[in-house]
Design a protein around this motif. Sequence first.
Motif, PDB file in Angstrom:
ATOM      1  N   PRO A  88     -14.992  -5.088   2.012  1.00 32.09           N
ATOM      2  CA  PRO A  88     -14.284  -4.391   2.543  1.00 32.09           C
ATOM      3  C   PRO A  88     -14.664  -2.596   2.582  1.00 32.09           C
ATOM      4  O   PRO A  88     -14.267  -1.797   3.535  1.00 32.09           O
ATOM      5  N   LEU A  89     -15.744  -2.334   1.612  1.00 29.38           N
ATOM      6  CA  LEU A  89     -16.288  -1.242   1.779  1.00 29.38           C
ATOM      7  C   LEU A  89     -17.148  -0.987   3.020  1.00 29.38           C
ATOM      8  O   LEU A  89     -17.500   0.272   3.293  1.00 29.38           O
ATOM      9  N   ALA A  90     -17.720  -1.930   3.554  1.00 28.58           N
ATOM     10  CA  ALA A  90     -18.435  -1.940   4.807  1.00 28.58           C
ATOM     11  C   ALA A  90     -17.711  -1.339   5.865  1.00 28.58           C
ATOM     12  O   ALA A  90     -17.996  -0.917   6.832  1.00 28.58           O
ATOM     13  N   MET A  91     -16.276  -1.696   5.898  1.00 25.29           N
ATOM     14  CA  MET A  91     -15.348  -1.638   6.708  1.00 25.29           C
ATOM     15  C   MET A  91     -14.821  -0.127   6.979  1.00 25.29           C
ATOM     16  O   MET A  91     -14.055   0.328   5.813  1.00 25.29           O
ATOM     17  N   ALA A  92     -15.125   0.629   7.741  1.00 23.69           N
ATOM     18  CA  ALA A  92     -14.991   2.120   7.729  1.00 23.69           C
ATOM     19  C   ALA A  92     -13.368   2.277   7.668  1.00 23.69           C
ATOM     20  O   ALA A  92     -13.232   3.434   6.745  1.00 23.69           O
ATOM     21  N   SER A  93     -12.542   1.777   8.303  1.00 18.23           N
ATOM     22  CA  SER A  93     -11.242   2.159   8.146  1.00 18.23           C
ATOM     23  C   SER A  93     -10.548   1.882   6.459  1.00 18.23           C
ATOM     24  O   SER A  93      -9.883   2.517   6.135  1.00 18.23           O
ATOM     25  N   LEU A  94     -11.240   1.030   5.973  1.00 18.75           N
ATOM     26  CA  LEU A  94     -10.844   0.779   4.439  1.00 18.75           C
ATOM     27  C   LEU A  94     -11.401   1.634   3.508  1.00 18.75           C
ATOM     28  O   LEU A  94     -11.178   2.081   2.564  1.00 18.75           O
ATOM     29  N   ASP A  95     -13.103   2.034   3.760  1.00 20.41           N
ATOM     30  CA  ASP A  95     -13.660   2.742   3.133  1.00 20.41           C
ATOM     31  C   ASP A  95     -13.159   4.159   3.004  1.00 20.41           C
ATOM     32  O   ASP A  95     -13.338   4.741   1.968  1.00 20.41           O
ATOM     33  N   LEU A  96     -12.612   4.573   4.026  1.00 22.27           N
ATOM     34  CA  LEU A  96     -12.122   6.071   4.265  1.00 22.27           C
ATOM     35  C   LEU A  96     -10.888   6.260   2.849  1.00 22.27           C
ATOM     36  O   LEU A  96     -10.844   7.199   2.654  1.00 22.27           O
ATOM     37  N   ASN A  97     -10.386   5.119   2.701  1.00 20.14           N
ATOM     38  CA  ASN A  97      -9.294   5.088   1.731  1.00 20.14           C
ATOM     39  C   ASN A  97      -9.734   5.053   0.198  1.00 20.14           C
ATOM     40  O   ASN A  97      -9.178   5.522  -0.842  1.00 20.14           O
ATOM     41  N   LEU A  98     -10.777   4.240   0.166  1.00 16.70           N
ATOM     42  CA  LEU A  98     -11.508   3.800  -1.170  1.00 16.70           C
ATOM     43  C   LEU A  98     -12.562   4.645  -1.626  1.00 16.70           C
ATOM     44  O   LEU A  98     -12.898   4.698  -2.893  1.00 16.70           O
ATOM     45  N   SER A  99     -12.971   5.438  -0.676  1.00 19.58           N
ATOM     46  CA  SER A  99     -14.302   6.471  -1.123  1.00 19.58           C
ATOM     47  C   SER A  99     -13.878   7.276  -2.199  1.00 19.58           C
ATOM     48  O   SER A  99     -12.823   7.899  -2.301  1.00 19.58           O
ATOM     49  N   ASP A 100     -14.878   7.397  -3.233  1.00 20.91           N
ATOM     50  CA  ASP A 100     -14.748   7.943  -4.242  1.00 20.91           C
ATOM     51  C   ASP A 100     -13.635   7.985  -5.261  1.00 20.91           C
ATOM     52  O   ASP A 100     -12.992   8.718  -5.897  1.00 20.91           O
ATOM     53  N   THR A 101     -13.056   6.636  -5.229  1.00 20.89           N
ATOM     54  CA  THR A 101     -12.177   6.239  -6.067  1.00 20.89           C
ATOM     55  C   THR A 101     -12.884   5.258  -7.219  1.00 20.89           C
ATOM     56  O   THR A 101     -14.273   4.894  -7.014  1.00 20.89           O
ATOM     57  N   TYR A 102     -12.319   4.679  -8.243  1.00 18.59           N
ATOM     58  CA  TYR A 102     -12.997   4.126  -9.244  1.00 18.59           C
ATOM     59  C   TYR A 102     -13.319   2.676  -8.516  1.00 18.59           C
ATOM     60  O   TYR A 102     -14.089   1.960  -9.123  1.00 18.59           O
ATOM     61  N   PHE A 103     -12.740   2.240  -7.551  1.00 19.47           N
ATOM     62  CA  PHE A 103     -13.198   1.104  -6.796  1.00 19.47           C
ATOM     63  C   PHE A 103     -14.675   1.191  -6.467  1.00 19.47           C
ATOM     64  O   PHE A 103     -15.365   0.023  -6.719  1.00 19.47           O
ATOM     65  N   ILE A 104     -15.207   2.405  -6.264  1.00 18.43           N
ATOM     66  CA  ILE A 104     -16.642   2.413  -5.914  1.00 18.43           C
ATOM     67  C   ILE A 104     -17.697   2.167  -7.154  1.00 18.43           C
ATOM     68  O   ILE A 104     -18.420   1.032  -6.995  1.00 18.43           O
ATOM     69  N   PRO A 105     -17.427   2.627  -8.194  1.00 18.86           N
ATOM     70  CA  PRO A 105     -18.491   2.278  -9.349  1.00 18.86           C
ATOM     71  C   PRO A 105     -17.953   0.913  -9.919  1.00 18.86           C
ATOM     72  O   PRO A 105     -18.918   0.326 -10.245  1.00 18.86           O
ATOM     73  N   PHE A 107     -13.659  -4.882 -13.743  1.00 16.47           N
ATOM     74  CA  PHE A 107     -12.630  -5.489 -13.055  1.00 16.47           C
ATOM     75  C   PHE A 107     -11.417  -4.662 -12.762  1.00 16.47           C
ATOM     76  O   PHE A 107     -10.833  -4.299 -12.026  1.00 16.47           O
ATOM     77  N   PRO A 108     -10.686  -4.021 -14.282  1.00 19.28           N
ATOM     78  CA  PRO A 108      -9.825  -3.018 -14.399  1.00 19.28           C
ATOM     79  C   PRO A 108     -10.328  -1.848 -13.441  1.00 19.28           C
ATOM     80  O   PRO A 108      -9.408  -1.121 -12.852  1.00 19.28           O
ATOM     81  N   MET A 109     -11.235  -1.575 -13.650  1.00 18.19           N
ATOM     82  CA  MET A 109     -11.924  -0.361 -12.819  1.00 18.19           C
ATOM     83  C   MET A 109     -11.769  -0.164 -11.305  1.00 18.19           C
ATOM     84  O   MET A 109     -11.096   0.685 -10.520  1.00 18.19           O
ATOM     85  N   MET A 110     -11.959  -1.412 -10.753  1.00 22.13           N
ATOM     86  CA  MET A 110     -11.630  -1.730  -9.350  1.00 22.13           C
ATOM     87  C   MET A 110      -9.998  -1.584  -8.929  1.00 22.13           C
ATOM     88  O   MET A 110      -9.625  -1.108  -8.065  1.00 22.13           O
ATOM     89  N   ILE A 111      -9.181  -2.187 -10.206  1.00 18.78           N
ATOM     90  CA  ILE A 111      -7.793  -2.098  -9.726  1.00 18.78           C
ATOM     91  C   ILE A 111      -7.234  -0.399 -10.034  1.00 18.78           C
ATOM     92  O   ILE A 111      -6.370   0.118  -9.216  1.00 18.78           O
ATOM     93  N   ALA A 112      -7.967   0.116 -10.868  1.00 17.68           N
ATOM     94  CA  ALA A 112      -7.676   1.745 -10.934  1.00 17.68           C
ATOM     95  C   ALA A 112      -7.879   2.425  -9.485  1.00 17.68           C
ATOM     96  O   ALA A 112      -7.084   3.285  -9.284  1.00 17.68           O
ATOM     97  N   GLY A 113      -8.992   1.835  -9.185  1.00 14.75           N
ATOM     98  CA  GLY A 113      -9.234   2.449  -7.738  1.00 14.75           C
ATOM     99  C   GLY A 113      -8.184   2.405  -6.706  1.00 14.75           C
ATOM    100  O   GLY A 113      -8.122   3.251  -5.820  1.00 14.75           O
ATOM    101  N   LEU A 114      -7.822   1.154  -6.708  1.00 13.38           N
ATOM    102  CA  LEU A 114      -6.624   0.654  -5.724  1.00 13.38           C
ATOM    103  C   LEU A 114      -5.296   1.691  -6.026  1.00 13.38           C
ATOM    104  O   LEU A 114      -4.615   1.862  -5.114  1.00 13.38           O
ATOM    105  N   TYR A 115      -5.399   2.031  -7.279  1.00 13.02           N
ATOM    106  CA  TYR A 115      -4.176   2.880  -7.525  1.00 13.02           C
ATOM    107  C   TYR A 115      -4.485   4.520  -7.185  1.00 13.02           C
ATOM    108  O   TYR A 115      -3.741   5.140  -7.411  1.00 13.02           O
TER     109      TYR A 115
END
Length: 545
Positions: free
Chosen positions: A358-375, A427-435
């Motif tokens: 999903p991070l390769a997909m620009a449309s999704l990465d624009l929303n997830l960039s610089d959130t906890y999902f990345i680390p 794994f919780p870090m990625m969930i926090a990124g989705l929040y």
Amino acid sequence: MATFSLKEWVFTTDHKRVGVLYLIGSIAAFAVAGIMSMLMRYELHSPGPDLTADPNAYNVWLYFHGAAMILGFQIPALTGFLANYLVPLMIGAKDVAFPRLNALSVWLFYGGIVLALLTFVIPDPPDIMWTGYPPYSLKTGGNTALYTFTVLMIGFSSILGGVNFLTTIVYLRAPGLGWNQLNMYVWSIAAAFVVQLIFVPVLGVAVTMLAFDKYLGSHFFNPANGGDVLIYQNLFWFYSHPAVYVILLPFLGIVFDITATFARNRVFNYKAAVYGGIGGVLLLSGEVWVHHLYTAGMPDWLRLGQMVSTLLISVPVGLLMISLTGTLYRGSISFRTPMLYALAVQFTFLIGGLTGIPLAMASLDLNLSDTYFIPGHFHYVMAVSGTFAIFGSIYYLYPKITGRMYSEKLGWAGFIFTFAGINLVFFPMMIAGLYGMPRRYFDYDQFPQVHGLQTLMSIGAAVIFVGSVITLWSWIEGLLKGAKAPANPWGSRSLEWTVPSPPPPGNFAVVPVIAPDWHPYDYGRSPLPGGGMAPVLAPRGSKTD
């Protein structure tokens, strides 16, 4: 029994001792970086100030954690320790091509570590993360020059290592040892050093321009004078995304060797893994850096091209993972500590790879960039997977390096705690990124919905700490009390296990001559009397390739 001589270790040119020196420095960097992560997790376990009310102190912890883990631990451990200790032994060489250059490279690495440790004693420590992005790195009171010189010192060490080991692999292979008879680790480290030689100079140029801007009055990154901050980001990621593969290729290479040994199986689809997997990653590694800049204001057509290339590189990586999984098929698997870590790499890398799509997909990465999902993602795909591979390789080579065996009970215990802890953190870090929790934040009063996840992550960090202490103790306990290791405790077919443990100076009493039908993963043959697994030697005067 030989006595310890500090002078011999300081002035050594023996590739095995140089490798051990890299290992000691890497583990020291890992320990300090781990302490930094514990400080950050303690600060983040609840909203509001916990350990410090100074956000600059948090930035220093974050800077040192990232820089030490990548530049001080993973890359030196995988391309310094393992390359030095294994490559000459795996190819039947007496040493590396340029032993003195090799010694210089390890002391440049130590010089970089000393410069990095000055972070904790100078009055203006760097606080610019491991990326050093302008304009903050140009405006901060932190010491950007220290960051620049640390990167340059370790970068020069990497370049010297690349020249040395590529020359060694090309010219110093044992007579008869063909390219299709090389260990997967040898192939992977060769590709990693090609990447280093191409892209490290670019990083050196980027950080040097940074220092020039801040201290000499140039304006490479100052828009008011015709510069552009995005120049730095492009230069930085033009190296730093290929650096992911400098870590990925060697850790997959050593995992292949561990997996084949403990599954008693040939590497599945060896040539496809080498030429399609390693070769494909090498070919595409420099084409995907721009996905780190999706939010930087680039045109859509460029985002589209980088999205395609980012997705395309999953093909050779997928070939490697299919080959690794196929190596387990119908194998006689022995669940020793090195194999536990090798299997864990497959699990964590799978999670990291799937969350990277999903991070390769620009449309999704624009929303997830610089959130906890990345680390969360890159810790699974690189930091955790690479660290597990390094720990597994240390256990795998432990009897070879020390001549003693470690405690399997302590090895298992350290693994269980560490494996549980990393999943409780990342794994919780990625969930926090989705929040929507942003990365690099000192506090999160404005994100109360992630409080429980932050607490869980801090508990997980404590579990990792316990696992790391047990792991370190298992290595020390083995040195102090471990039983004497057999010549080839794992029953490996590879050349490094045909010499005594620890190997003598010069490695091989007689340079092995390799027969055309020998292979390091040929587990179909019966073991030799006494458990040895020596290579099949070509008769004198026979034709070898």
